[in-house]
Motif scaffolding. Structure first.
Motif, PDB file in Angstrom:
ATOM      1  N   THR A  48     -49.163  10.938  40.934  1.00  8.36           N
ATOM      2  CA  THR A  48     -48.444   9.703  40.601  1.00  8.36           C
ATOM      3  C   THR A  48     -49.378   8.507  40.682  1.00  8.36           C
ATOM      4  OG1 THR A  48     -46.354  10.610  41.404  1.00  8.36           O
ATOM      5  CG2 THR A  48     -46.501   8.221  41.215  1.00  8.36           C
ATOM      6  N   ASP A  54     -49.578   3.033  42.439  1.00  9.94           N
ATOM      7  CA  ASP A  54     -48.767   3.291  43.641  1.00  9.94           C
ATOM      8  C   ASP A  54     -47.794   2.166  43.988  1.00  9.94           C
ATOM      9  OD1 ASP A  54     -50.481   1.370  44.564  1.00  9.94           O
ATOM     10  OD2 ASP A  54     -51.112   2.470  46.333  1.00  9.94           O
ATOM     11  N   LEU A  56     -44.757   1.492  43.200  1.00  9.89           N
ATOM     12  CA  LEU A  56     -43.377   1.867  43.513  1.00  9.89           C
ATOM     13  C   LEU A  56     -43.262   3.084  44.419  1.00  9.89           C
ATOM     14  CD1 LEU A  56     -41.774   1.354  39.974  1.00  9.89           C
ATOM     15  CD2 LEU A  56     -41.688  -0.197  41.928  1.00  9.89           C
ATOM     16  N   LEU A  57     -44.383   3.650  44.824  1.00  9.19           N
ATOM     17  CA  LEU A  57     -44.358   4.833  45.688  1.00  9.19           C
ATOM     18  C   LEU A  57     -43.969   4.478  47.114  1.00  9.19           C
ATOM     19  CD1 LEU A  57     -47.541   6.945  44.878  1.00  9.19           C
ATOM     20  CD2 LEU A  57     -45.171   7.654  44.690  1.00  9.19           C
ATOM     21  N   GLY A  82     -33.203   5.594  43.887  1.00  9.76           N
ATOM     22  CA  GLY A  82     -34.447   5.067  43.341  1.00  9.76           C
ATOM     23  C   GLY A  82     -35.540   6.096  43.462  1.00  9.76           C
ATOM     24  N   TYR A  84     -38.097   7.298  41.260  1.00  9.84           N
ATOM     25  CA  TYR A  84     -39.422   7.121  40.666  1.00  9.84           C
ATOM     26  C   TYR A  84     -39.968   8.468  40.225  1.00  9.84           C
ATOM     27  CZ  TYR A  84     -43.998   4.943  39.860  1.00  9.84           C
ATOM     28  OH  TYR A  84     -45.169   4.490  39.315  1.00  9.84           O
ATOM     29  N   THR A  85     -40.910   9.075  40.946  1.00 12.17           N
ATOM     30  CA  THR A  85     -41.394  10.398  40.548  1.00 12.17           C
ATOM     31  C   THR A  85     -40.927  11.504  41.493  1.00 12.17           C
ATOM     32  OG1 THR A  85     -43.480  10.104  41.727  1.00 12.17           O
ATOM     33  CG2 THR A  85     -43.446   9.501  39.386  1.00 12.17           C
ATOM     34  N   GLU A 106     -31.216   7.805  39.990  1.00  6.98           N
ATOM     35  CA  GLU A 106     -32.169   6.908  39.325  1.00  6.98           C
ATOM     36  C   GLU A 106     -31.442   6.212  38.197  1.00  6.98           C
ATOM     37  OE1 GLU A 106     -34.894   4.650  38.852  1.00  6.98           O
ATOM     38  OE2 GLU A 106     -35.721   6.262  40.064  1.00  6.98           O
TER      39      GLU A 106
END
Length: 107
Positions: A48, A54, A56-57, A82, A84-85, A106
């Protein structure tokens, strides 16, 4: 934000707070001494970061804390809002018992 930003230089404020976190020697020590994340999560975090960055990690320490809390409380269900990945959802799934469930939402 004003109260928090007092005393920080403009160049410091323009950088990501996650970047600042990685420069903290106490944080580096805590991460070094903590139980590492499962390899599947580490691989997902790395891919990711490489592909999307990074910003939003979830940070490693947040994922470790969530994993710890799931184990200590004996949770059987987790709601992840939420995604993300999916690093936090994957961390939760790996921390739950075999009969546990993760609900990931999501937009």
């Amino acid at each position: 934000m004003k109260a928090f930003s007092r005393g920080l230089s403009k160049s410091c404020m323009s950088r990501s707070f996650k970047e600042l976190e990685t420069k903290n020697p106490y944080l580096e020590y805590c991460l070094k001494m903590s139980t590492s994340l499962p390899s599947q999560v580490e691989d997902l975090l790395e891919s990711t970061r490489t592909e999307f960055g990074d910003k939003l990690l979830s940070s490693t320490q947040v994922l470790q804390l969530n994993r710890f809390l799931i184990g200590v409380t004996g949770a059987r269900k987790v709601l992840d809002i939420g995604v993300y990945t999916g690093a936090s959802a994957m961390t939760a799934a790996l921390a739950l018992p075999d009969t546990g469930q993760v609900y990931a939402l999501e937009k």
